[in-house]
Design a protein around this motif. Structure first.
Motif, PDB file in Angstrom:
ATOM      1  N   SER A 146      30.754  30.439  47.857  1.00  0.00           N
ATOM      2  CA  SER A 146      29.365  30.382  47.386  1.00  0.00           C
ATOM      3  C   SER A 146      29.289  30.805  45.927  1.00  0.00           C
ATOM      4  O   SER A 146      28.522  30.221  45.136  1.00  0.00           O
ATOM      5  CB  SER A 146      28.489  31.296  48.245  1.00  0.00           C
ATOM      6  N   CYS A 147      30.097  31.797  45.567  1.00  0.00           N
ATOM      7  CA  CYS A 147      30.153  32.256  44.170  1.00  0.00           C
ATOM      8  C   CYS A 147      30.599  31.121  43.261  1.00  0.00           C
ATOM      9  O   CYS A 147      29.983  30.845  42.219  1.00  0.00           O
ATOM     10  CB  CYS A 147      31.092  33.459  44.068  1.00  0.00           C
ATOM     11  N   LEU A 148      31.669  30.446  43.650  1.00  0.00           N
ATOM     12  CA  LEU A 148      32.200  29.357  42.822  1.00  0.00           C
ATOM     13  C   LEU A 148      31.221  28.194  42.738  1.00  0.00           C
ATOM     14  O   LEU A 148      31.047  27.581  41.670  1.00  0.00           O
ATOM     15  CB  LEU A 148      33.542  28.893  43.390  1.00  0.00           C
ATOM     16  N   ASN A 149      30.574  27.875  43.862  1.00  0.00           N
ATOM     17  CA  ASN A 149      29.597  26.777  43.865  1.00  0.00           C
ATOM     18  C   ASN A 149      28.424  27.083  42.935  1.00  0.00           C
ATOM     19  O   ASN A 149      27.937  26.215  42.206  1.00  0.00           O
ATOM     20  CB  ASN A 149      29.099  26.508  45.280  1.00  0.00           C
ATOM     21  N   SER A 150      27.958  28.315  42.974  1.00  0.00           N
ATOM     22  CA  SER A 150      26.838  28.700  42.121  1.00  0.00           C
ATOM     23  C   SER A 150      27.217  28.614  40.656  1.00  0.00           C
ATOM     24  O   SER A 150      26.426  28.170  39.806  1.00  0.00           O
ATOM     25  CB  SER A 150      26.373  30.121  42.468  1.00  0.00           C
ATOM     26  N   LEU A 151      28.432  29.044  40.347  1.00  0.00           N
ATOM     27  CA  LEU A 151      28.882  28.944  38.959  1.00  0.00           C
ATOM     28  C   LEU A 151      28.937  27.496  38.498  1.00  0.00           C
ATOM     29  O   LEU A 151      28.544  27.159  37.372  1.00  0.00           O
ATOM     30  CB  LEU A 151      30.265  29.597  38.818  1.00  0.00           C
ATOM     31  N   ALA A 152      29.429  26.637  39.376  1.00  0.00           N
ATOM     32  CA  ALA A 152      29.528  25.213  39.032  1.00  0.00           C
ATOM     33  C   ALA A 152      28.160  24.617  38.769  1.00  0.00           C
ATOM     34  O   ALA A 152      28.017  23.679  37.970  1.00  0.00           O
ATOM     35  CB  ALA A 152      30.233  24.461  40.157  1.00  0.00           C
ATOM     36  N   ASN A 153      27.130  25.163  39.422  1.00  0.00           N
ATOM     37  CA  ASN A 153      25.768  24.658  39.250  1.00  0.00           C
ATOM     38  C   ASN A 153      25.001  25.413  38.161  1.00  0.00           C
ATOM     39  O   ASN A 153      23.794  25.229  38.011  1.00  0.00           O
ATOM     40  CB  ASN A 153      24.998  24.756  40.573  1.00  0.00           C
ATOM     41  N   GLY A 154      25.711  26.320  37.459  1.00  0.00           N
ATOM     42  CA  GLY A 154      25.063  27.077  36.389  1.00  0.00           C
ATOM     43  C   GLY A 154      24.169  28.190  36.870  1.00  0.00           C
ATOM     44  O   GLY A 154      23.355  28.718  36.102  1.00  0.00           O
ATOM     45  N   GLN A 155      24.318  28.573  38.136  1.00  0.00           N
ATOM     46  CA  GLN A 155      23.483  29.647  38.711  1.00  0.00           C
ATOM     47  C   GLN A 155      24.254  30.970  38.638  1.00  0.00           C
ATOM     48  O   GLN A 155      24.806  31.467  39.607  1.00  0.00           O
ATOM     49  CB  GLN A 155      23.113  29.306  40.150  1.00  0.00           C
ATOM     50  N   THR A 156      24.258  31.549  37.432  1.00  0.00           N
ATOM     51  CA  THR A 156      25.091  32.730  37.186  1.00  0.00           C
ATOM     52  C   THR A 156      24.644  33.924  38.029  1.00  0.00           C
ATOM     53  O   THR A 156      25.487  34.655  38.577  1.00  0.00           O
ATOM     54  CB  THR A 156      25.029  33.106  35.692  1.00  0.00           C
ATOM     55  N   GLU A 157      23.350  34.147  38.145  1.00  0.00           N
ATOM     56  CA  GLU A 157      22.858  35.308  38.887  1.00  0.00           C
ATOM     57  C   GLU A 157      23.232  35.208  40.359  1.00  0.00           C
ATOM     58  O   GLU A 157      23.667  36.196  40.971  1.00  0.00           O
ATOM     59  CB  GLU A 157      21.345  35.425  38.726  1.00  0.00           C
ATOM     60  N   GLU A 158      23.059  34.020  40.935  1.00  0.00           N
ATOM     61  CA  GLU A 158      23.434  33.834  42.338  1.00  0.00           C
ATOM     62  C   GLU A 158      24.944  33.999  42.517  1.00  0.00           C
ATOM     63  O   GLU A 158      25.409  34.569  43.515  1.00  0.00           O
ATOM     64  CB  GLU A 158      23.012  32.448  42.820  1.00  0.00           C
ATOM     65  N   ALA A 159      25.717  33.504  41.553  1.00  0.00           N
ATOM     66  CA  ALA A 159      27.176  33.643  41.626  1.00  0.00           C
ATOM     67  C   ALA A 159      27.568  35.119  41.609  1.00  0.00           C
ATOM     68  O   ALA A 159      28.448  35.553  42.365  1.00  0.00           O
ATOM     69  CB  ALA A 159      27.832  32.905  40.464  1.00  0.00           C
ATOM     70  N   GLN A 160      26.922  35.881  40.739  1.00  0.00           N
ATOM     71  CA  GLN A 160      27.238  37.316  40.672  1.00  0.00           C
ATOM     72  C   GLN A 160      26.911  38.010  41.982  1.00  0.00           C
ATOM     73  O   GLN A 160      27.680  38.845  42.472  1.00  0.00           O
ATOM     74  CB  GLN A 160      26.445  37.954  39.516  1.00  0.00           C
ATOM     75  N   GLY A 161      25.791  37.658  42.617  1.00  0.00           N
ATOM     76  CA  GLY A 161      25.423  38.257  43.898  1.00  0.00           C
ATOM     77  C   GLY A 161      26.439  37.947  44.979  1.00  0.00           C
ATOM     78  O   GLY A 161      26.840  38.841  45.742  1.00  0.00           O
ATOM     79  N   SER A 162      26.881  36.700  45.060  1.00  0.00           N
ATOM     80  CA  SER A 162      27.879  36.331  46.070  1.00  0.00           C
ATOM     81  C   SER A 162      29.212  37.014  45.791  1.00  0.00           C
ATOM     82  O   SER A 162      29.908  37.459  46.715  1.00  0.00           O
ATOM     83  CB  SER A 162      28.066  34.813  46.090  1.00  0.00           C
ATOM     84  N   GLY A 163      29.589  37.110  44.500  1.00  0.00           N
ATOM     85  CA  GLY A 163      30.849  37.753  44.154  1.00  0.00           C
ATOM     86  C   GLY A 163      30.840  39.237  44.502  1.00  0.00           C
ATOM     87  O   GLY A 163      31.809  39.764  45.056  1.00  0.00           O
ATOM     88  N   VAL A 164      29.754  39.909  44.172  1.00  0.00           N
ATOM     89  CA  VAL A 164      29.635  41.335  44.517  1.00  0.00           C
ATOM     90  C   VAL A 164      29.667  41.521  46.028  1.00  0.00           C
ATOM     91  O   VAL A 164      30.313  42.437  46.553  1.00  0.00           O
ATOM     92  CB  VAL A 164      28.347  41.927  43.918  1.00  0.00           C
ATOM     93  N   ALA A 165      28.978  40.630  46.759  1.00  0.00           N
ATOM     94  CA  ALA A 165      28.971  40.730  48.223  1.00  0.00           C
ATOM     95  C   ALA A 165      30.389  40.618  48.779  1.00  0.00           C
ATOM     96  O   ALA A 165      30.793  41.397  49.656  1.00  0.00           O
ATOM     97  CB  ALA A 165      28.080  39.637  48.814  1.00  0.00           C
TER      98      ALA A 165
END
Length: 997
Positions: A652-671
């Motif tokens: 989910s982190c990688l997918n969010s990054l690919a879509n330019g959703q940095t905040e969502e990516a950070q949340g998934s990565g921290v989780a």
């Protein structure tokens, strides 16, 4: 003069009494602050002038009340300003002059404003040093009776004071009461223990009988109501003075004399017009000066509380009349209870005591929610806490056979607990929503105070309090009274810490509740249970996890309830916490349910309540169960399944990054990282796991070289993916460090016990620009620390790589002051090389690398930043102590010290005698102490530092420095190095500090 004239010109010094009076009147009219200040300054000059005494007389003759007030004030100003210039022959005429004015003014029905001010002027006269006005009150009574001031020597020629008081008017006696009150109030302000107080008491003591006569007359049943009111106020002032003057002299004659006023004061309580002021006197005295009351006084008060008068007032309070008068009666009752609490404990069975205790119980039974509606129950709860404390003190002071009072006292405590149980019930949601935040906080504070009562009472109630509460809980379940059930569970939660780890009779009682249908009812969606009741039940399972460990039959229903509760966003956080606590405590008993847990966790992840906090707690709980499996091989498959759940967050982190959703990516990565970290912590062996020191069974190599190695690689890969994708996020770096640190302290292999090389590889990927690089350096510290003991394997190669890494950071940040936190962390890492890896430290192959590190640590010691300075001081204290290393290491250390020793000595002396704050001195003393104890050339180095041009202070001469050095080197007498460091620090700041030769 008109108002606008004053505002447009400077205030001129008056030239006539008329102008003075106009100026005084203008002082009390509205105006600009600047104008008022001008007027005040002008009038003060007149007051302080030699003619001020005459001015006071003239002003008191004015027709204007404010002017007369200013005249009385002028006498006070002159007393304070010119007292020392008065001769002995001036004092008595001045007293007569003041008394004469008081007599005249009172006879003219002067206003209270002026009379009170003149009374305070007379009190100021009484309090002047060297004044001997020993019968001041009698003197005033006789003078007012005579119509003018009389000589103090003539007092015996007048009738007794009671007879004179009967001749005086109401206004005259009230004026004397005002003087008496002011006298007590001002005397009470004199500092306790000083000579002034001693002289004051000598002057006052002869007047105490006159005071009592006056007050007895004023508050007599037949006295005028106004006179009684002033009499009660005056009594309160004298009781305040008596508390300060004779608090340690229970048998003093003045105190005994004042005690005769208790009975007439009690009669004032019964008068509706006097109730407010009189009840305040009794509340204050019972609360702060209860020894004032004699046993017979306490008996009389007890009898008073048994009268119809008290019963009616108590009933109004019970009926939720929380007006001021009713609350004051309640506080009076509580003050009496606190003052007699020891007797109430030990005489609980006596009829009079039972009546008082019944009323005190009643204060916990008023209608309304605590504090928000019921304003007396908070104070009532404090009394019962005092009651329990008194019981506890008596229990320790007496032998068991001498406690006949114990049974009745225990029953009172049990009754108070049940009454508190009724007060801690949460209101329905429709009521709670109307409360503001302050009301909610106060209600929660009251509940916490009930916790304190329960925990204190358990000392002598034991399992009985559990029996009562469990009975209440089961009854509430049968009735479906969920607010009552929540209150009971809240009380039980407060007692959780009281049960020993081995259990006891409480276990059997609690099992009846936890093994009942409670959890199935609470988890039934068809039953409208308030969320607060479910939440408190969730918390209960966390509090009693050790009980569930002893009684594993409770686990299925408890965990089923918790997992059901996870679906509620409002309750998921406490539910996940309780799941974690239960699984951690009962891991061995839950291994057979592991598959169910994994399936439930999979379902849970699809719920809205599955946030970072809840996911990490639940996945950690499952990891604890996996850790308890009998073999390492059995742990592999379920661990891999948990990692699959984590992989979902990584993806989910990688997918969010690919879509330019940095905040969502950070949340998934921290989780993902927090879940891994939680797994690592819960995979750790429990602290209470017995160690088999005699076992010869070799440790499993499953995680090091077997199939488990792939799982470790999988974990590392997941961390690498996230940190690689979000390398500039500080929280990501910090959580990654937590993953690597989770297994460092383990003594046996496991999925998170990575080889040191793996952890070092992670560390080396960072640099001084990495966000939160301090966490990376801390990870390096922990890695080195876990391999410092002789029982651990040596990691010389990894230590060398870490040292080179630290050197790069040191070179990159420049001076310590550029990055104080990073500098401190670097010094802490280097500190871990001593003593086991000192060979790695000294064999640093980078040219000039070791010199740079030592120079950097010395700069930390010189700097102003507190944390790097203290870490550097600890390093140098450790390094200079290395005097018994094998060759050739010791020769290298000696060579380094030959170069660094003088520099270290200069740095220490400059810091101590220079700019170091006092708070740093103890830290600086440690390397100095070790330098003196361990290094033979310390004296030479310190001489260079003390006598050289670099010495920073010109306040310490050469002789003082020499003496200080001698004392440091010898440490003679009882002075230690820390004390000597403080001495030099003080002397260098110019303080006149005498050095002993």
């Amino acid at each position: 003069m008109a108002t606008d004239e004053f505002s447009q010109e400077m205030v001129q010094t008056p030239t006539s009494m008329l102008e003075v009076e106009e100026l005084v009147k203008r002082l009390y009219l509205p105006g600009s602050p600047a104008l008022i200040v001008q007027i005040q300054e002008t009038l003060q000059k007149l007051q302080r002038s030699p003619e001020g005494w005459i001015l006071a007389d003239k002003l008191l003759e004015s027709n204007d009340e404010k002017v007369r007030f200013f005249g009385a004030l002028t006498f006070t100003v002159k007393l304070n300003a010119d007292w020392d210039s008065l001769s002995e022959h001036d004092v008595q005429p001045l007293l007569a002059r003041l008394i004469s004015w008081l007599v005249r003014l009172v006879s003219r029905n002067e206003s209270a404003l002026v009379v009170r001010k003149l009374c305070s002027t007379l009190v100021a006269f009484f309090l002047r040093p060297s004044v001997s006005w020993t019968r001041c009150l009698r003197h005033l009574v006789c003078s007012i009776s005579a119509g003018d001031a009389i000589l103090e020597d003539a007092l015996d020629q007048y009738p007794p004071t009671p007879e004179l008081l009967q001749r005086l008017s109401l206004q005259q006696i009230v004026a004397i009461l005002w003087f008496s009150s002011t006298l007590a109030e001002e005397a009470g302000k004199v500092n306790i223990g000083g000579q002034q107080q001693h002289s004051l008491h000598q002057n006052l003591t002869p007047s105490i009988e006159d005071v009592v006569v006056l007050l007895g007359y004023a508050i007599a049943p037949t006295a005028d109501i106004t006179l009684k009111q002033e009499g009660v106020k005056c009594l309160q002032s004298w009781l305040y003075f008596a508390h300060r003057a004779w608090v340690d002299q229970d048998n003093s004659a003045p105190l005994h004399t004042i005690r005769t006023l208790v009975e007439p004061a009690m009669h004032c309580l019964l008068n509706e017009d006097l109730f407010d002021i009189t009840i305040e006197v009794f509340i204050d005295t019972l609360s702060n000066f209860s020894i004032f009351f004699r046993p017979e006084d306490m008996d009389a008060l007890s009898s008073l509380l048994g009268t119809e008068w008290a019963g009616n007032r108590f009933q109004r309070l019970r009926e939720s009349d929380f007006e001021f008068e009713s609350l004051q009666f309640g506080r009076f009752l509580l003050a009496f209870g606190d003052a007699t609490v020891d007797d109430l404990v030990k005489k609980s069975e006596e009829q009079s005591t039972r009546h008082i205790l019944g009323m005190l119980h009643g204060l916990l039974q008023c209608e309304g929610y605590p504090i928000v509606e019921d304003e007396i129950c908070e104070d009532a709860l404090e009394f019962w806490n005092n009651f329990v404390d008194s019981m506890s003190a008596a229990l320790f002071a007496e032998e068991e056979k001498s406690r006949p009072w114990m049974g009745a006292a225990r029953q009172n405590v049990i009754q108070a607990i049940e009454e508190c149980w009724g007060k801690v019930r949460f209101p329905p949601s429709e009521v709670l929503i109307t409360w503001d935040s302050d009301s909610r906080k106060k209600f929660q504070d009251f509940r916490r105070d009930v916790n304190d009562l329960l925990q204190s009472a358990y000392t002598f109630l034991g399992a009985e309090v559990f029996e009562r509460l469990v009975h209440l809980a089961r009854h509430s379940l049968e009735e479906g009274a969920w607010e009552n059930l929540e209150a009971t569970l809240f009380c039980l939660n407060a007692l959780a810490e009281c049960i020993s780890d081995d259990g006891g009779p409480e276990d059997d009682v609690l099992v009846q509740l936890l093994g009942s249908s409670m959890f199935s009812q609470l988890s039934n969606p068809d039953i409208p249970v308030p969320p607060k009741a479910r939440q408190t039940a969730v918390n209960m399972l966390g509090h009693y996890s050790s009980l569930c460990k002893r009684h594993t039959e409770l686990l299925p229903s408890a965990l089923n309830f918790l997992f059901t509760t996870l679906s509620s966003p409002a309750l998921s956080t406490p539910a996940s916490k309780s799941i974690s606590l239960l699984c951690s405590s009962c891991r061995k008993s839950l291994t057979s349910e592991l598959e169910t847990f994994l399936e439930q966790y999979g379902r849970f992840l699809a719920w809205p309540s599955a946030d970072i906090s809840t996911k990490e707690k639940v996945i950690g709980a499952i990891a604890a169960i996996i850790q308890a499996l009998p073999s390492e091989e059995a742990k592999a498959a379920p661990t891999s399944r948990l990692l699959q759940f984590v992989e979902a967050d990584v993806q989910s982190c990688l997918n969010s990054l690919a879509n330019g959703q940095t905040e969502e990516a950070q949340g998934s990565g921290v989780a993902a990282l927090r879940c891994l970290s939680s797994m690592g912590k819960l995979f750790q062996a429990p602290d209470d796991l017995p160690l088999d020191l005699d076992s010869e069974t070799p440790q499993s190599t499953f995680w090091d070289a077997g199939a488990g190695k792939e799982i470790q690689n999988h974990i590392v890969k997941l961390v690498d993916i996230i940190t690689g994708a979000l390398s500039q996020d500080g929280e990501i770096i910090e959580e990654a460090c937590n993953v690597y640190r989770s297994g460092l302290k383990e003594t046996t292999p496991g999925p998170f016990v990575f080889p040191p090389s793996v952890t070092v590889e992670f560390i080396l990927k960072s640099n001084h620009l990495t966000p939160r690089v301090e966490n990376v350096l801390t990870t390096a510290c922990v890695l080195l620390t876990t391999h410092l003991s002789d029982q651990s394997i040596r990691i010389d190669n990894e230590a060398r790589l870490i040292l080179l890494y630290v050197l790069r950071i040191v070179q990159s940040i420049g001076g310590p002051s550029n990055e104080p936190e990073i500098a401190q962390s670097c010094v802490d890492v280097i500190m871990r090389f001593i003593p086991r890896y000192i060979n790695v430290l000294l064999n640093l192959e980078v040219q000039d690398g070791l010199e740079r590190l030592f120079a950097f640590i010395l700069d930390c010691l010189r700097g102003d930043d507190i944390l790097p300075k203290r870490s550097a001081a600890s390093f140098w204290a450790a390094f200079v102590s290395q005097t018994d290393q094998p060759e050739p290491l010791q020769s290298s250390i000696n060579n380094i010290m030959a170069h660094m020793g003088p520099l270290l000595a200069v740095t220490l002396v400059r810091s101590i005698a220079g700019g170091a704050p006092r708070s740093d001195l103890d830290a600086l003393a440690e390397p100095l102490k070790k330098l003196v104890f361990k290094q033979p050339r310390a004296k030479t180095w310190l001489e260079g530092a003390l006598y050289g041009d670099a010495f920073p202070s010109d306040k310490v001469d050469q002789k003082e420095r020499r003496i200080w050095l001698q004392k440091v080197m010898s440490l003679r007498g009882s002075r230690n190095t820390n004390q000597l460091v403080r001495e030099l620090w003080i002397a260098s700041r110019g303080t006149n500090f005498a050095y002993a030769s």
